[in-house]
Write a protein that holds these residues in place. Structure first.
Motif, PDB file in Angstrom:
ATOM      1  N   ILE A  55       0.839  -1.202   0.000  1.00  0.00           N
ATOM      2  CA  ILE A  55       0.000   0.000   0.000  1.00  0.00           C
ATOM      3  C   ILE A  55       0.876   1.256   0.000  1.00  0.00           C
ATOM      4  N   VAL A  56       0.536   2.165  -0.906  1.00  0.00           N
ATOM      5  CA  VAL A  56       1.155   3.493  -0.940  1.00  0.00           C
ATOM      6  C   VAL A  56       0.026   4.513  -0.989  1.00  0.00           C
ATOM      7  N   GLU A  57       0.109   5.500  -0.126  1.00  0.00           N
ATOM      8  CA  GLU A  57      -0.874   6.596  -0.123  1.00  0.00           C
ATOM      9  C   GLU A  57      -0.224   7.831  -0.731  1.00  0.00           C
ATOM     10  N   ALA A  58      -0.919   8.459  -1.666  1.00  0.00           N
ATOM     11  CA  ALA A  58      -0.408   9.684  -2.282  1.00  0.00           C
ATOM     12  C   ALA A  58      -1.580  10.592  -2.623  1.00  0.00           C
ATOM     13  N   ARG A  59      -1.570  11.787  -2.062  1.00  0.00           N
ATOM     14  CA  ARG A  59      -2.621  12.792  -2.309  1.00  0.00           C
ATOM     15  C   ARG A  59      -4.014  12.228  -2.036  1.00  0.00           C
ATOM     16  N   GLY A  60      -4.097  11.386  -1.012  1.00  0.00           N
ATOM     17  CA  GLY A  60      -5.384  10.842  -0.616  1.00  0.00           C
ATOM     18  C   GLY A  60      -5.837   9.628  -1.390  1.00  0.00           C
ATOM     19  N   VAL A  61      -5.068   9.217  -2.402  1.00  0.00           N
ATOM     20  CA  VAL A  61      -5.398   8.044  -3.214  1.00  0.00           C
ATOM     21  C   VAL A  61      -4.577   6.856  -2.722  1.00  0.00           C
ATOM     22  N   THR A  62      -5.220   5.691  -2.615  1.00  0.00           N
ATOM     23  CA  THR A  62      -4.545   4.465  -2.203  1.00  0.00           C
ATOM     24  C   THR A  62      -4.103   3.694  -3.438  1.00  0.00           C
ATOM     25  N   TYR A  63      -2.806   3.399  -3.520  1.00  0.00           N
ATOM     26  CA  TYR A  63      -2.264   2.570  -4.599  1.00  0.00           C
ATOM     27  C   TYR A  63      -1.907   1.210  -3.993  1.00  0.00           C
ATOM     28  N   ALA A  64      -2.594   0.169  -4.415  1.00  0.00           N
ATOM     29  CA  ALA A  64      -2.413  -1.175  -3.858  1.00  0.00           C
ATOM     30  C   ALA A  64      -1.876  -2.087  -4.951  1.00  0.00           C
ATOM     31  N   THR A  65      -0.720  -2.685  -4.714  1.00  0.00           N
ATOM     32  CA  THR A  65      -0.089  -3.490  -5.754  1.00  0.00           C
ATOM     33  C   THR A  65       0.315  -4.860  -5.241  1.00  0.00           C
ATOM     34  N   VAL A  66       0.321  -5.824  -6.161  1.00  0.00           N
ATOM     35  CA  VAL A  66       0.791  -7.170  -5.866  1.00  0.00           C
ATOM     36  C   VAL A  66       1.905  -7.519  -6.856  1.00  0.00           C
ATOM     37  N   ASP A  67       2.801  -8.403  -6.421  1.00  0.00           N
ATOM     38  CA  ASP A  67       3.871  -8.882  -7.291  1.00  0.00           C
ATOM     39  C   ASP A  67       3.411 -10.151  -8.006  1.00  0.00           C
ATOM     40  N   LEU A  68       4.170 -10.533  -9.056  1.00  0.00           N
ATOM     41  CA  LEU A  68       3.925 -11.787  -9.770  1.00  0.00           C
ATOM     42  C   LEU A  68       5.185 -12.628  -9.759  1.00  0.00           C
ATOM     43  N   THR A  69       5.016 -13.939  -9.877  1.00  0.00           N
ATOM     44  CA  THR A  69       6.172 -14.805 -10.079  1.00  0.00           C
ATOM     45  C   THR A  69       6.570 -14.740 -11.558  1.00  0.00           C
ATOM     46  N   PRO A  70       7.812 -15.077 -11.885  1.00  0.00           N
ATOM     47  CA  PRO A  70       8.214 -15.106 -13.297  1.00  0.00           C
ATOM     48  C   PRO A  70       7.346 -16.031 -14.136  1.00  0.00           C
ATOM     49  N   ASP A  71       6.963 -17.194 -13.593  1.00  0.00           N
ATOM     50  CA  ASP A  71       6.113 -18.118 -14.351  1.00  0.00           C
ATOM     51  C   ASP A  71       4.726 -17.537 -14.597  1.00  0.00           C
ATOM     52  N   ALA A  72       4.172 -16.882 -13.578  1.00  0.00           N
ATOM     53  CA  ALA A  72       2.859 -16.260 -13.741  1.00  0.00           C
ATOM     54  C   ALA A  72       2.917 -15.164 -14.795  1.00  0.00           C
TER      55      ALA A  72
END
Length: 460
Positions: A55-72
């Motif tokens: 989770i990263v918050e910037a200017r009131g917006v939530t940015y939610a990210t997930v990683d992937l495996t190389p195979d995925a």
């Protein structure tokens, strides 16, 4: 008002010193108000990704990210999304490589996205998913228990039933799109093709923009994307003092500039465009030594064989054209695979006497709109535009060409170079009015208003 949750393949997480905004980020900036969320892939590959989003918050917006495996990544992104779906949706069946295991990987990543996002959602959220990477997302998110509004926008073209049926899992893809409440397309042609697919392949009932299937209704409509043309025009005027722009302007030595800006992709018609420029000089030798063609095409997807082959072909064509026509003080074709800041591009567009936008297929192509916005009203350039770009549906005052015909492109470039100032001004005035009207903000508002309208209900 319901919270907006944007879902896309990649998330442009803001950095401490700012981040380069991609096309989608620019288009959505007016919707990303405090309280909104943007969810998707971080762009990172790890052996053991956490199921919990970062989770990263910037200017009131939530940015939610997930990683992937190389195979995925290989199955989901390289294999199915860009090895099978991308060529299919750009009418290039000969380049479509379908592997069942890639499709399973595509479903698996969509499932992991749904499982990671679902615990973060509130019941009244409005979820807006973007592009061909996320076709199954609505169905899988519903299985996680989400009951709110779900919309989807396809930024690339869609194909008619006779073409999509070549995809072994075509029926599943069409059915998954019907799991959304609202599906948006760049043009009415693309929306109509999707409705035809639902009717022919699934037995759905179609009533205008509405599809009735299995006790549900989904609306499929056209919502052409735009740009903030006023801001882009201001950027172009300011960029006349940009160091890169000044260097290009000085190097022209009062010669005309034809410019093309595209990602290095086989859908953009770049070999045909290079050939067309060679034909222009050959058929109309009066333009020799009086024009430069600058093609900017940043490299992309170099792990896909077709993209590596394309770069080799463009290197060969550029060498052949320059070897045949160049002189000691004149190199006709300039070709760069380096990217450039958006502000610099705005200034380069403004220098252009011709904007060459000739994709073989494109959902919209915002370069066409950016070129128009960047031009000066007093001495505007001329847009040469493919009939198969979504932008051609509206920008009819451009010189519309068949991108498969290098001679037609060459002839249009000749017309552009010899067009009287009064005609250039007349065409530009109408084009600019259209670009100013069909903005990114209008595109976003149309979609969200349609998604949140009472008529959009999942029960028939």
């Amino acid at each position: 008002m319901a919270r907006l949750v944007v879902v896309s393949n990649r998330v442009p997480v803001p950095k401490a010193r700012g981040t380069a905004a991609g096309g989608l980020a620019v288009a959505l900036k007016d919707l990303l108000t405090p309280g909104a969320m943007w969810f998707g892939w971080s762009g990172r590959l790890t052996a053991n990704p956490s199921p919990q989003p970062a989770i990263v918050e910037a200017r009131g917006v939530t940015y939610a990210t997930v990683d992937l495996t190389p195979d995925a990544y290989r199955g989901f992104y390289v294999g199915f999304a860009n090895g099978a779906l991308w060529p299919l949706l750009h009418f290039r069946l000969g380049l479509m490589h379908f592997r069942r295991e890639d499709y399973e990987g595509y479903l698996s990543v969509n499932q992991s996205f749904a499982a990671s996002l679902a615990p973060m959602l509130q019941g009244d959220d409005t979820v807006w998913a973007h592009d061909y990477h996320l076709i199954p997302f609505a169905r899988l998110l519903r299985k996680q228990g989400f009951g709110g509004r779900l919309g989807f926008f396809l930024h690339v073209p869609f194909v008619p039933p006779s073409m999509i049926e070549a995809m072994p899992v075509a029926r599943e893809l069409v059915a998954d799109l019907c799991a959304y409440d609202l599906v948006g397309f760049q043009t009415e042609e693309h929306a109509r093709d999707f409705r035809d697919c639902a009717q022919r392949m699934l037995g759905a009932t179609v009533e205008g923009e509405w599809i009735r299937l299995a006790g549900r209704r989904v609306r499929a409509f056209a919502d052409p994307i735009g740009i903030d043309a006023q801001a882009f025009a201001q950027d172009a005027a300011r960029a006349e003092g940009d160091k890169e722009v000044l260097r290009v302007a000085e190097s022209l030595s009062s010669r005309a500039l034809a410019i093309g800006v595209d990602r290095l992709d086989y859908s953009k018609g770049l070999p045909h465009r290079f050939e067309a420029f060679g034909r222009l000089i050959e058929k109309h030798p009066e333009h020799k030594r009086r024009i430069h063609f600058l093609q900017i095409c940043p490299r992309s997807r170099e792990e896909v064989d077709e993209y590596r082959k394309l770069r080799t072909e463009l290197d060969r064509l550029a060498g052949r054209i320059n070897g045949r026509f160049s002189e000691f003080d004149w190199t006709p074709l300039r070709y760069s695979t380096r990217g450039a800041p958006r502000s610099t591009l705005a200034g380069l567009y403004r220098l252009g006497r011709i904007g060459v936008v000739t994709p073989l297929r494109d959902g919209m192509n915002l370069v066409a709109k950016e070129f128009v916005a960047a031009q000066s009203d007093e001495d505007p350039g001329v847009l040469v535009l493919s009939q198969f770009a979504g932008a051609a549906q509206d920008l009819t005052e451009a010189l519309i060409v068949n991108p498969f015909d290098p001679d037609a492109i060459a002839d249009a470039m000749h017309v552009a170079l010899t067009m009287p100032l009064s005609e250039r001004q007349e065409r530009h005035a109408v084009l600019k009015e259209k670009v100013l009207r069909t903005t990114a903000e209008a595109y976003c508002r149309r979609f969200i208003d349609a998604l949140e309208a009472p008529a959009v209900a999942r029960a028939a």
